[in-house]
Design a protein around this motif. Sequence first.
Motif, short mmCIF file in Angstrom:
data_model
loop_
_atom_site.label_atom_id
_atom_site.label_comp_id
_atom_site.label_asym_id
_atom_site.label_seq_id
_atom_site.Cartn_x
_atom_site.Cartn_y
_atom_site.Cartn_z
N LEU A 19 34.26 -13.86 -8.54
CA LEU A 19 35.47 -14.51 -9.04
C LEU A 19 35.14 -15.84 -9.70
O LEU A 19 35.66 -16.17 -10.76
N ALA A 22 33.87 -15.31 -13.03
CA ALA A 22 34.92 -14.81 -13.92
C ALA A 22 35.82 -15.93 -14.43
O ALA A 22 36.32 -15.87 -15.54
N VAL A 23 36.03 -16.94 -13.63
CA VAL A 23 36.92 -18.03 -14.06
C VAL A 23 36.15 -19.29 -14.42
O VAL A 23 36.76 -20.33 -14.73
N HIS A 47 43.86 -20.30 -15.00
CA HIS A 47 42.84 -19.26 -15.19
C HIS A 47 42.87 -18.25 -14.04
O HIS A 47 42.74 -17.05 -14.25
N HIS A 51 43.79 -14.31 -14.24
CA HIS A 51 42.81 -13.31 -13.81
C HIS A 51 43.46 -12.26 -12.94
O HIS A 51 43.05 -11.09 -12.95
#
Lengths: 65, 65
Positions: A19, A22-23, A47, A51
């Motif tokens: 995670l 991803a951000v 964000h 997501h």
Amino acid sequence: MNSRVRELRQARGLSQEALARAVGVSRQTINAIETGRYDPSLRLAVHLARHFDSTVEEMFDVDAH
Amino acid sequence: MNSRVRELRQARGLSQEALARAVGVSRQTINAIETGRYDPSLRLAVHLARHFDSTVEEMFDVDAH
DNA sequence: CGGTGATGTCAAGCGGGCTTTACGTCAAGT
DNA sequence: ACTTGACGTAAAGCCCGCTTGACATCACCG
């Protein structure tokens, strides 16, 4: 501040590290948010909400504590 | 970060100081957000969105710049 | 048992969010 | 001309968001 980050992350079978990547933050940042040690910035909150196809208001409880 | 704070504040005829008091920050903080000198915290962003019956996502453009 | 992945947490450091105090400018009104 | 309100901005200081690097624990699996 309470949030649903952990709940939503686990529901998707993601690790904190996945995670975080991803951000665009560090794993420690995700951990600190999940464990309530500090609040995310506005940018990171948006964000994270995106997501998980959610909204800032739904994911973060600004009033808790 | 671009925001619609100034636009919405003026639409309601509020001064920066009146808005600041309403959301619990200093006048300089509202000014800095309107002039883009810095981004609000998540907590303040949510309070501002609520004050204008809006949402964080609608009021703040996290992607700008 | 030894290794690996996931998580929790700490420490040091940087930059930003917010405060108070304090100026300066400009418009409007008297 | 003077005052008042609204705005812009600066400086100093505090605390927090986020980083990297590091270490510990635990579960699981070969």
